[in-house]
Design a protein around this motif. Structure first.
Motif, short mmCIF file in Angstrom:
data_model
loop_
_atom_site.label_atom_id
_atom_site.label_comp_id
_atom_site.label_asym_id
_atom_site.label_seq_id
_atom_site.Cartn_x
_atom_site.Cartn_y
_atom_site.Cartn_z
N LEU A 68 0.87 -1.18 0.00
CA LEU A 68 0.00 0.00 0.00
C LEU A 68 0.90 1.23 0.00
O LEU A 68 1.73 1.39 0.90
CB LEU A 68 -0.90 0.01 1.24
N ARG A 75 -8.32 -2.11 12.30
CA ARG A 75 -7.60 -1.33 11.27
C ARG A 75 -6.15 -1.11 11.69
O ARG A 75 -5.22 -1.27 10.89
CB ARG A 75 -8.27 0.04 11.08
N LEU A 133 -4.05 -4.24 11.39
CA LEU A 133 -3.65 -4.49 10.00
C LEU A 133 -2.48 -3.60 9.60
O LEU A 133 -1.49 -4.06 9.02
CB LEU A 133 -4.85 -4.26 9.07
N GLN A 134 -2.58 -2.29 9.91
CA GLN A 134 -1.53 -1.36 9.50
C GLN A 134 -0.20 -1.66 10.17
O GLN A 134 0.84 -1.59 9.53
CB GLN A 134 -1.97 0.09 9.80
N TRP A 164 1.31 -4.48 8.31
CA TRP A 164 1.82 -4.10 6.99
C TRP A 164 3.12 -3.31 7.11
O TRP A 164 4.04 -3.49 6.30
CB TRP A 164 0.77 -3.27 6.25
N TYR A 197 3.84 -1.01 3.75
CA TYR A 197 3.15 0.28 3.97
C TYR A 197 4.15 1.39 3.71
O TYR A 197 5.05 1.64 4.53
CB TYR A 197 2.63 0.34 5.41
N GLN A 232 -7.55 5.09 5.88
CA GLN A 232 -8.24 3.83 6.19
C GLN A 232 -9.52 3.68 5.36
O GLN A 232 -9.82 2.58 4.88
CB GLN A 232 -8.55 3.77 7.68
N TRP A 292 -8.45 2.21 1.98
CA TRP A 292 -7.96 0.84 1.81
C TRP A 292 -8.86 -0.24 2.39
O TRP A 292 -8.72 -1.43 2.05
CB TRP A 292 -6.54 0.67 2.36
N ILE A 293 -9.79 0.12 3.27
CA ILE A 293 -10.63 -0.90 3.91
C ILE A 293 -11.30 -1.84 2.89
O ILE A 293 -11.26 -3.08 3.05
CB ILE A 293 -11.68 -0.26 4.85
N TYR A 341 -10.29 -2.84 0.16
CA TYR A 341 -9.29 -3.60 -0.58
C TYR A 341 -8.24 -4.23 0.34
O TYR A 341 -7.17 -4.60 -0.10
CB TYR A 341 -8.60 -2.69 -1.60
N ARG A 342 -8.59 -4.37 1.61
CA ARG A 342 -7.59 -4.82 2.58
C ARG A 342 -7.07 -6.23 2.29
O ARG A 342 -5.95 -6.57 2.65
CB ARG A 342 -8.16 -4.75 4.00
#
Length: 451
Positions: free
Chosen positions: A303, A384, A387-388, A391, A397, A434, A437-438, A440-441
């Motif tokens: 991302l 969220r 996840l970040q 990444w 990221y 967020q 990208w949510i 397409y996570r």
């Protein structure tokens, strides 16, 4: 006076730069010698040169000043044998003070407003503020107008503190040492400069008293990738504890736009999906922003935040209304389409139906390729973040380094000390990010064992 410790060339130049200087601000890594050389050598030299009798040393408390500045190894009393400290005052001066060459240096704690207010009715020759980043900002504002020369040391801290904007970021380094300042900090020295205010950045290498073994021990003491490491070892700004994204490292995760484009040209980077998000806040009395974020997801599941645009109604002469935001968001999307690619579906804060209504009105009246979709908030904030963080750890990221507000929020976004959730601030580009990208996570990052 005779120093009992060696001095680097930078410190020699710092000490000898006395003409044409009204203020020196010293920032850098831990154990770089700022306090020893700043307070013990140059400040005392400036007191000696001053024609005024009254001067000030200010620290968090008088006890802190005594421990770190006055009585420490290579402290003022150790370096200046003719200086005398009266910790309880004397019959003529009830406050703690140092007598030196017929001058009087008050020792104050900026934690006690009653005491420093009693002193600040006078004009002073030289003022030294220890760890100005932790000082009472009212004290700093008051004392800054009551001296001929001011020196301040600071440890890297939250760059959103008022002391940076009002004082530190208005100083500039000498050309000779500009290259020693981390580019992240140089980018923040952007307030209108004050002539004769000088900025200095010192590191372990400037402290010649440290052996390579001692430096290596200090470096090993802080876990790499943490904010503690960034603050203490690299000397970079940012809150040291309580950060939501402590593993985000600008050196690893912030990239130039030119590098991204070169990777695309060389076929090393291909974007699979472009997306965008909009978070809004229309208050004219807060730092909350209208934040627009444009992102790309690569074929290899990274991302990349490619562009941002931020508005703050408190800073605008004509505040934006939802109708203005709709126009500006479409303009932003078009600029990003020309530079990066087309994001057909874009995501808008579902709590702001006024702006969503205006966007759909624009589409109805003028036509638009874009689909303005309500943000999907059923993915909880903690999920969220989880996840970040993952990444970032995977190197999936990335942020283009012109997205300065998003980078700044990543350095400031913190946990609420009283609740198990993030603070409701420093999060507008993060929210927009967020929203984008949510949906397409599932296209981002690696499952365990995939990388």
């Amino acid at each position: 006076m005779k120093n009992s410790f060696p001095l680097s060339q930078k410190y020699i130049d710092f000490i000898n730069t006395v003409d044409g200087v009204d203020a020196d601000f010293l920032e850098g890594t831990t154990a770089s010698g700022k306090t020893t050389v700043g307070a013990g050598v140059k400040f005392m030299n400036m007191v000696s040169r001053s024609s005024k009798k009254l001067h000030i040393i200010a620290s968090r408390s008088t006890g802190t000043a005594e421990k770190n500045i006055i009585h420490s190894d290579n402290g003022i009393l150790n370096i200046h044998k003719d200086a005398c400290y009266y910790g309880n005052g004397d019959k003529n001066n009830k406050l703690p003070h140092i007598k030196f060459e017929g001058k009087l240096i008050y020792v104050l704690g900026y934690d006690n407003k009653d005491k420093w207010e009693n002193v600040l009715g006078s004009q002073f020759g030289c003022v030294y503020i220890d760890e100005i980043n932790t000082a009472n900002i009212d004290f700093v504002r008051e004392i800054s107008t009551r001296n001929d020369y001011m020196m301040a040391t600071l440890n890297p801290d939250d760059p959103n503190l008022s002391v940076y904007k009002e004082f530190i970021n208005r100083s500039r380094p000498y050309k000779k040492y500009k290259g020693d300042v981390p580019h992240e900090i140089m980018a923040e020295l952007k307030e209108k400069p004050v002539p004769r205010w000088r900025y200095w950045f010192f590191t372990f290498q400037d402290n010649l008293s440290l052996t390579p073994e001692m430096i290596e021990k200090k470096i090993r003491s802080a876990p790499p990738g943490t904010k503690l490491y960034k603050n203490k070892i690299q000397g970079l700004r940012g809150k040291a504890t309580g950060l939501v994204f402590p593993n985000f490292d600008r050196k690893e995760h912030a990239v130039p736009a030119a590098w991204v484009k070169q990777q695309i040209t060389e076929g090393k980077l291909q974007f699979k999906k472009f997306t965008a998000g909009l978070d809004t806040a229309y208050s004219t009395k807060s730092p909350d922003t209208i934040a627009m974020i444009f992102q790309g997801i690569t074929m290899d599941r990274k991302l990349v935040t490619l562009a941002e645009k931020v508005y703050n109604n408190a800073k605008l002469q004509e505040p934006l209304a939802p109708s203005d935001t709709a126009v500006k968001f479409i303009e932003f999307l078009e600029r990003c389409r020309a530079e990066w690619g087309f994001a057909r579906n874009v995501f808008v804060d579902n709590a702001d139906q006024a702006t969503q209504t205006e966007l759909r009105k624009c589409k109805r009246l003028h036509g638009s390729m874009y689909s303005f979709v309500d943000s999907y908030k059923k993915v909880e904030i903690l999920d969220r973040i989880n996840l970040q963080v993952g990444w970032i750890q995977q190197g999936c990221y990335l942020v283009v380094d012109t997205c300065t507000e998003h980078l700044s929020e990543l350095d400031r976004y913190s946990w609420d000390e009283d609740k198990d959730k993030p603070e409701d601030r420093n999060d507008h580009t993060i929210n927009a990010n967020q929203y984008a990208w949510i949906p397409y996570r599932g296209m981002i990052g690696y499952e365990e064992g995939e990388a």
